[in-house]
Design an enzyme around this catalytic site. Structure first.
Site, short mmCIF file in Angstrom:
data_model
loop_
_atom_site.label_atom_id
_atom_site.label_comp_id
_atom_site.label_asym_id
_atom_site.label_seq_id
_atom_site.Cartn_x
_atom_site.Cartn_y
_atom_site.Cartn_z
N HIS B 60 0.84 -1.20 0.00
CA HIS B 60 0.00 0.00 0.00
C HIS B 60 0.88 1.25 0.00
CE1 HIS B 60 -3.88 2.02 1.72
NE2 HIS B 60 -3.29 2.76 0.80
N LEU B 63 2.99 6.30 -4.80
CA LEU B 63 4.25 6.81 -5.39
C LEU B 63 4.05 8.15 -6.07
CD1 LEU B 63 6.16 3.74 -6.87
CD2 LEU B 63 6.73 5.09 -4.85
N ARG B 64 2.78 8.57 -6.21
CA ARG B 64 2.43 9.91 -6.72
C ARG B 64 2.82 10.14 -8.17
NH1 ARG B 64 -1.14 10.42 -3.03
NH2 ARG B 64 -0.47 11.11 -0.99
N ASN B 288 -6.30 9.60 6.43
CA ASN B 288 -7.61 8.98 6.24
C ASN B 288 -7.40 7.52 5.89
OD1 ASN B 288 -10.18 8.26 5.65
ND2 ASN B 288 -10.39 9.52 3.82
N ASP B 315 0.62 2.65 3.65
CA ASP B 315 -0.18 3.77 3.11
C ASP B 315 0.71 5.01 2.98
OD1 ASP B 315 -2.19 5.31 2.11
OD2 ASP B 315 -3.38 5.40 3.96
N HIS B 319 3.18 14.26 0.94
CA HIS B 319 2.61 15.55 0.54
C HIS B 319 3.67 16.61 0.77
CE1 HIS B 319 -1.46 14.16 -0.09
NE2 HIS B 319 -1.44 13.54 1.07
#
Lengths: 308, 439, 197
Positions: B60, B63-64, B288, B315, B319
């Site tokens: 999970h 990698l954007r 989240n 996860d 950012h």
């Protein structure tokens, strides 16, 4: 005694001694308000910036008046809430104002925690003028001052707060202040607006308004935000007024000398009946006057306050 | 590519092995695991008393790439993986564009080959086109070109009718469906609700005191119940992503007992922290699903112990600083995790005695391989030599500024970690060595 | 109002009571001395103003206020006339605010000071800065015909061109000495002590 903090973000983090210091100072400042020349040079040369990301005329006017009576200079910036999500970030806005030389930021913001976030980026003091659903400390303090003036002592008083407890920053600040000063607090509202997690504190939760008012020394009504009246939390204004509106008849259950408070602006006939709002039991206009004294006290304590 | 790893403790839960052995790697595969291997002419790697385990598999990871390379790119994301001892990352499909067509899968695999630091990158495809949960994606083609599962992560399916068809079709294609379980009408929109008045943290005493809109635990439990109920009827394989609540653990436990083909994962931050970490409007504690309560942490650990929760996954959600340095309501959800998965798991699961080190390693190697049917997660002879070597007792302090990831959004900055990766090996090639400090 | 930074903080920390470590050092004035001095100051005020017809007495908090009351009581006895008294808060007019954070006291002056002869009363006259603040505060309240200054002790070391019209006791001091005025109303006893630091 000195205020031990550089910023005023909320009453939950303040000690009873600090709250009392502010109230005592504010009580002394009320005399200044009655002088022929309502201006003292205490904060000459200090710059207070009111930074409002949410429309507010009353709180802002009160802060600016307080600053001006103390001879501080003020500048103000109104940022439309809609541009907050686009455009300049909060950080850039406060850094820009900081660069102009600001000693104290008075911040009102629709998002909880924005003033606390600002403390990480500015050198001056930050005074929370209401953030989201979090706190509105100056309102809480002016409410405490008003109660103290009428009742002498806050410890042991029965205070009932009625309305939208879920979203009200006024309720939260009032609640923490009252608990710290030893009042017994009852929160009253429909279950849609009365989060059960409040029960983690020594508070009574009550959805029946008549029961909540029984024996109260102080009844604080909250402003119902119009945007909450769209049927999601409540069927409508009429039903709220029926269940939670304060009027002479309902107030007769309270202590004989009970006072009624409201942070304003009032929705007459909704939170509080017309005749009750204008009756001697209503202290709503005293709250407004005390607001200036409390804000003067905080500016004085923060900006004079020693070695920062 | 031959390599001899000596002086280590080999820990391979897939073959119940926990013993002082040497590991010989030949041609990129595990050749022998024995005591005192003598082999002339091969490069020797001294494990120096460390643990030699199968390389970690993180099923999970965000990698954007493509689309949000300012948060993370293939190079930085795989460097973070290598530092964290992770040899395989499964890349979630909420990229821009999402992984819903062949070209995106091939783009990701191509970048992994050229910039992937040797880390295996396995794309997970979106369940639906444009991640809108309206039209199914071409799962068969996506699988054929390399996708290993399908998922609705970040854009949870709400419509039971669509979910049933998605399950039926994924079953047809032999793919596991990985589910982000969130009833959006209760949370106010989840990821899509950021800046629009949606919930931003766990609903409870802390959110109330902070004046923030909460995301009730109920939202996760209802969604897990719906997914398990539909999966029972369809008979497909589902995987519950980032489980956080006691109620969700109980739903999964019951579903497993009922024969539903469901697996589940937990993220380290969800058993390491509670919603108290959000105090002070710490946006690095905003994710989240959100950080929950002590009782949920206890239930997650119990779920890991009894096998209700199969795997640990990160996860990993990078950012940029400017996105997190703002009002709590407006900051995006997510934290980075690749570099802290192993030490947090040791600190919060092994140290307090909840799980053995072997159990924890199993949750990050053989178990995730089993969940998605991947090769790897084992040191069996003949398997690809994907290996992590770490010092299980070493205490160190995490410094966010030193992370290999492009982003620094971790709530563990300055926290003490236990267990430190010493070297990471893929196909017998050292892709990270702490001593050489290279990736 | 005590006029040294040191004495202010000491008074705050000791709550106005005698410090445990205080030695029986020089007592500058005892109870009888203070009574005599105030009585003499009252006579001087009457003499200077040829009566008390237009005189008001205003004390500077904290200890200037009870001193003003005592002087006014003498004036009333001597002249058999009414002499209004009040308290003038100067905290908001100080120029050293921020280093000492004096709490503001409400000013209680229930009469118009315009065209009056205002006798300002303070306990110790030192640098003169408190008096400067008091003059500014007064000017915001009205325009007195005259302002005269009475101090129980003048210890010297002026930093501004200010002098007292009426002095209870001139006491040459070293700058680092501490002059402490104690009054029944605020401290439970009457005495002026001097302490070398």
């Amino acid at each position: 005694m000195k205020l031990r903090r550089k910023h005023i973000l909320g009453l939950q983090k303040m000690g009873a001694d600090e709250i009392n210091l502010v109230l005592d100072t504010a009580a002394n400042f009320k005399e200044v308000l009655s002088r022929p020349i309502r201006k003292v040079p205490a904060l000459r040369g200090k710059m207070v910036c009111t930074l409002f990301f949410e429309p507010s005329t009353r709180t802002r006017a009160s802060f600016e008046m307080a600053a001006k009576i103390l001879s501080a200079d003020t500048n103000s910036l109104t940022v439309a809430a809609s541009s907050v999500t686009k455009g300049e970030t909060l950080k850039d806005t406060v850094l820009t104002m900081q660069a102009m030389g600001v000693d104290c930021f008075v911040i009102r913001h629709p998002h909880s925690g924005a003033p606390e976030a600002a403390t990480k980026w500015v050198r001056g003091s930050v005074l929370n003028a209401g953030d989201g659903c979090h706190e509105h400390p100056t309102q809480g303090l002016l409410d405490l001052l008003t109660i103290r003036e009428h009742k002498g002592e806050i410890a042991g008083l029965n205070v009932t707060i009625i309305g939208d407890l879920m979203h009200s920053r006024v309720a939260r600040s009032g609640l923490w202040g009252l608990l710290k000063l030893g009042a017994r607090v009852t929160l009253c509202g429909p279950h849609t607006l009365l989060p059960p997690e409040f029960a983690a504190h020594p508070i009574t939760l009550q959805s029946d308004c008549d029961a909540a008012v029984e024996g109260a020394d102080v009844v604080m009504t909250l402003r119902l935000q119009n945007e909450r009246m769209d049927g999601v939390y409540l069927p409508g204004v009429r039903e709220f007024a029926r269940l939670y509106g304060m009027n002479e008849q309902r107030l007769s259950r309270a202590a004989p000398d009970a006072i009624v408070m409201h942070p304003g602006p009032i929705n007459r006939g909704v939170e509080i009946s017309d005749d009750l709002a204008d009756s001697p039991r209503s202290v709503i206009l005293e709250q407004v006057t005390n607001g200036i004294a409390v804000r003067m006290a905080l500016l004085y304590l923060l900006l004079g306050g020693g070695e920062n | 590519m031959n390599l001899l790893i000596t002086n280590g403790r080999v820990l391979d839960p897939s073959q119940n092995l926990d013993d002082a052995r040497d590991v010989l790697v030949e041609n990129g595969s595990i050749a022998r695991i024995e005591k005192n291997i003598i082999s002339n002419g091969v490069e020797v790697l001294d494990a120096a008393g460390g643990v030699i385990a199968p390389g970690l598999i993180d099923i999970h990871v965000h990698l954007r790439t493509p689309g949000q390379e300012y948060k993370e790119d293939t190079r930085s994301g795989t460097a973070a993986a290598a530092r964290g001892g992770v040899t395989t990352v499964c890349a979630m499909p909420n990229t821009q564009p999402p992984i819903d067509r062949r070209s995106v899968v091939e783009d990701i695999l191509g970048r992994a080959r050229s910039e992937g630091n040797g880390v295996r990158v396995l794309p997970i495809a979106s369940v639906s086109m444009d991640a809108r949960n309206e039209q199914l994606s071409e799962m068969a083609e996506l699988k054929a070109c390399g996708a290993v599962a399908v998922s609705d992560d970040a854009f949870p399916m709400q419509d039971a009718g669509f979910m049933r068809r998605a399950f039926q079709y994924a079953k047809t294609c032999g793919l596991v469906t990985m589910l982000h379980c969130e009833e959006l009408s209760l949370t106010g929109g989840g990821h899509a609700g950021v800046g629009k008045g949606g919930g931003v943290m766990n609903e409870g005493r802390v959110s109330l005191e902070m004046g923030l809109r909460g995301m009730p635990r109920l939202a996760e439990e209802i969604a897990v119940f719906m997914a398990c109920t539909i999966a029972r009827a369809v008979g497909n394989r589902i995987h519950i992503l980032h489980t956080t609540t006691a109620g969700a653990v109980e739903q999964i436990r019951r579903a497993k007992n009922d024969g539903v083909k469901v697996t589940a994962e937990v993220c380290p931050h969800h058993f390491a922290l509670t919603d108290e970490a959000c105090r002070g409007y710490n946006t690095d504690a905003k994710m989240n699903p959100p950080l929950r309560l002590e009782e949920d942490v206890a239930a997650l650990i119990e779920g890991l112990k009894d096998g209700t929760i199969d795997a640990i996954a990160t996860d990993h959600a990078p950012h940029a600083a400017h996105e997190k340095e703002r009002e709590f309501d407006l900051a995006p959800f997510g934290i980075v995790g690749l570099e802290t998965m192993l030490p947090l798991s040791i600190k919060y699961l092994v140290e307090p005695g909840h799980l053995s080190l072997s159990q924890v390693i199993e949750k990050m190697t053989a178990a995730p391989a089993r969940v998605l049917g991947l090769p790897g997660g084992t040191l069996r002879e003949g398997a690809p030599a994907d290996i992590v070597i770490f010092q299980p007792d070493e205490k160190w302090t995490l410094c966010a500024a030193d992370l290999a990831s492009k982003s620094r959004n971790t709530p563990f900055d300055g926290h003490e970690m236990i267990g430190r990766v010493q070297a990471t090996i893929v196909d017998g090639k050292v892709i990270y060595s702490r001593r050489a400090n290279r990736v | 109002m005590a006029d040294t930074k040191k004495s202010k903080s000491k008074l705050q920390s000791s709550g106005g009571k005698r410090l445990p470590d205080e030695r029986p050092a020089g007592v500058l004035l005892d109870e009888a001395d203070i009574a005599r001095a105030l009585k003499r100051v009252a006579h001087e005020i009457v003499e200077r103003n040829r009566g008390v017809a237009n005189v008001v007495v205003i004390g500077i908090p904290r200890r200037g206020v009870p001193l003003a009351e005592r002087i006014a009581a003498h004036l009333r006895t001597i002249e058999s006339a009414d002499v209004p008294t009040g308290a003038l808060d100067v905290a908001l007019y100080r120029d050293d605010y921020g280093t000492r954070q004096a709490a503001p006291h409400p000013s209680t002056i229930a009469f118009n000071i315009t065209d009056k002869i205002v006798v300002l009363v303070d306990d110790v006259l030192f640098t003169g800065r408190t008096v400067r603040a008091a003059l500014n505060a007064l000017s915001d309240l009205g325009r007195p015909a005259q302002v005269q200054l009475a101090a129980l002790v003048d210890r010297g070391h002026r930093e501004l061109p200010i002098r007292a019209d009426f002095v209870g006791k001139n006491a040459p001091t070293a700058r680092d000495e501490e002059v402490r005025v104690l009054l029944r109303e605020t401290d439970g006893e009457d005495a002026v002590r001097i302490k070398r630091n």
